[in-house]
Write a protein that holds these residues in place. Structure first.
Motif, short mmCIF file in Angstrom:
data_model
loop_
_atom_site.label_atom_id
_atom_site.label_comp_id
_atom_site.label_asym_id
_atom_site.label_seq_id
_atom_site.Cartn_x
_atom_site.Cartn_y
_atom_site.Cartn_z
N LEU A 157 5.54 -3.33 11.88
CA LEU A 157 4.83 -4.57 12.22
C LEU A 157 3.74 -4.27 13.24
O LEU A 157 3.84 -3.33 14.02
CB LEU A 157 5.81 -5.63 12.77
N ALA A 158 2.69 -5.11 13.20
CA ALA A 158 1.57 -4.91 14.11
C ALA A 158 1.88 -5.45 15.51
O ALA A 158 1.39 -4.92 16.51
CB ALA A 158 0.33 -5.58 13.54
N GLY A 175 2.97 -0.59 14.22
CA GLY A 175 1.85 0.12 13.59
C GLY A 175 0.96 -0.81 12.82
O GLY A 175 1.42 -1.84 12.32
N ARG A 214 0.87 -1.19 0.00
CA ARG A 214 0.00 0.00 0.00
C ARG A 214 0.90 1.23 0.00
O ARG A 214 2.05 1.17 0.45
CB ARG A 214 -0.93 0.00 1.22
N GLU A 236 7.39 3.00 5.16
CA GLU A 236 7.94 4.15 4.43
C GLU A 236 8.01 5.38 5.33
O GLU A 236 9.00 6.13 5.30
CB GLU A 236 7.08 4.45 3.19
C1 LIG Z 1 -0.17 -9.86 4.27
C2 LIG Z 1 0.09 -9.26 5.64
C3 LIG Z 1 0.83 -9.98 6.57
C4 LIG Z 1 1.12 -9.45 7.81
N1 LIG Z 1 1.87 -10.19 8.68
C5 LIG Z 1 2.22 -9.66 9.86
C6 LIG Z 1 3.04 -10.39 10.77
O1 LIG Z 1 3.48 -11.51 10.49
N2 LIG Z 1 3.35 -9.84 11.96
C7 LIG Z 1 2.93 -8.59 12.31
O2 LIG Z 1 3.25 -8.14 13.39
N3 LIG Z 1 2.15 -7.85 11.46
C8 LIG Z 1 1.80 -8.36 10.26
N4 LIG Z 1 1.03 -7.61 9.38
C9 LIG Z 1 0.68 -6.23 9.73
C10 LIG Z 1 1.63 -5.22 9.07
O3 LIG Z 1 2.98 -5.57 9.29
C11 LIG Z 1 1.37 -3.82 9.62
O4 LIG Z 1 0.05 -3.41 9.29
C12 LIG Z 1 2.35 -2.79 9.09
O5 LIG Z 1 2.08 -1.54 9.69
C13 LIG Z 1 2.25 -2.65 7.58
O6 LIG Z 1 3.28 -1.79 7.14
P1 LIG Z 1 3.04 -0.74 5.94
O7 LIG Z 1 2.04 0.27 6.45
O8 LIG Z 1 4.39 -0.19 5.67
O9 LIG Z 1 2.51 -1.54 4.78
C14 LIG Z 1 0.68 -8.15 8.15
C15 LIG Z 1 -0.08 -7.42 7.22
C16 LIG Z 1 -0.38 -7.96 5.97
C17 LIG Z 1 -1.18 -7.15 4.97
#
Ligand SMILES: Cc1cc2nc3c(=O)[nH]c(=O)nc-3n(C[C@H](O)[C@H](O)[C@H](O)COP(=O)(O)O)c2cc1C
Length: 197
Positions: A130-131, A164, A13, A19
């Motif tokens: 990461l979440a 996040g 996204r 980023e």
């Molecule tokens: C396909 C997918 C897999 C994910 N896997 C994990 C995970 O293994 N562990 C975690 O803590 N968060 C996971 N997340 C949450 C994302 O890491 C989190 O929303 C992060 O803020 C996304 O970063 P971005 O905003 O740069 O895309 C996942 C999200 C998606 C869409």
């Protein structure tokens, strides 16, 4: 040699947390350091093909010209510092970043670019959102980047982690923002495989 940072964005996204965090860290880079930001979503690569042991065609690959692969290869060769900006997806790198790294193998099979010799001694960094609040779940991603750096070997600056879920959420992670202020100020050691340390 003037330092040139290549930021390789691999979220699925736009303007996501990874980023945002990478841009916070990059704000601290001195003005004479060049920055180039490439989003893998804008430069899609075809499925990676492993042609190494196909007896029907030569193992050596020609240098790509005029396509997304060529742009990514040229940018990678020019960078003194490569920053992988990938969200944590299933505890590891996003698929677009993984594919970009798979192409590093193709480029190792392109004699004219001397890919291993060129990257040897340069620096690999990671920035990841990461979440999960427990950062140890990112170990597979960190290990992938560290071992990739050890292959060449490159220096490895580690991975700047931020918490996040929704875009912008990482701006509430005060510890991550504090780490971002000094992340690129490090002088990282050459990466080593875990069995070498
Ligand atoms: C396909 C997918 C897999 C994910 N896997 C994990 C995970 O293994 N562990 C975690 O803590 N968060 C996971 N997340 C949450 C994302 O890491 C989190 O929303 C992060 O803020 C996304 O970063 P971005 O905003 O740069 O895309 C996942 C999200 C998606 C869409």
């Amino acid at each position: 040699m003037t330092r040139k940072f290549l930021f390789v964005l691999g979220s699925a996204r736009p303007e996501g947390n990874s980023e945002i965090l990478a841009r916070k860290a990059a704000e601290q880079l001195p003005s004479d350091v060049e920055q180039r930001w490439l989003n893998l979503a804008d430069l899609p690569l075809p499925d990676f093909e492993d042609r190494r042991h196909d007896d029907s065609r030569p193992r050596a690959r020609p240098r790509p010209v005029g396509d997304n692969e060529a742009e990514l290869l040229d940018a990678t060769l020019e960078a003194t510092d490569i920053v992988i900006v990938s969200p944590l997806y299933w505890y590891s790198l996003s698929a677009t970043v993984k594919r970009y790294l798979d192409y590093w193998d193709a480029w190792l099979e392109t004699p004219e670019v001397a890919f291993q010799d060129t990257l040897k001694g340069r620096t690999l960094w990671g920035v990841t959102a990461l979440a999960h609040r427990e950062e140890e779940v990112a170990e597979p991603l960190i290990g992938t980047l560290r071992n990739t750096a050890a292959f060449f070997p490159m220096h490895f600056g580690g991975v700047l982690l931020g918490n996040g879920t929704r875009p912008g959420h990482v701006l509430e992670d005060a510890e991550a923002l504090a780490r971002a202020k000094t992340f690129f100020a490090q002088e990282p050691p050459l990466a080593r495989y875990p069995y070498d340390s």
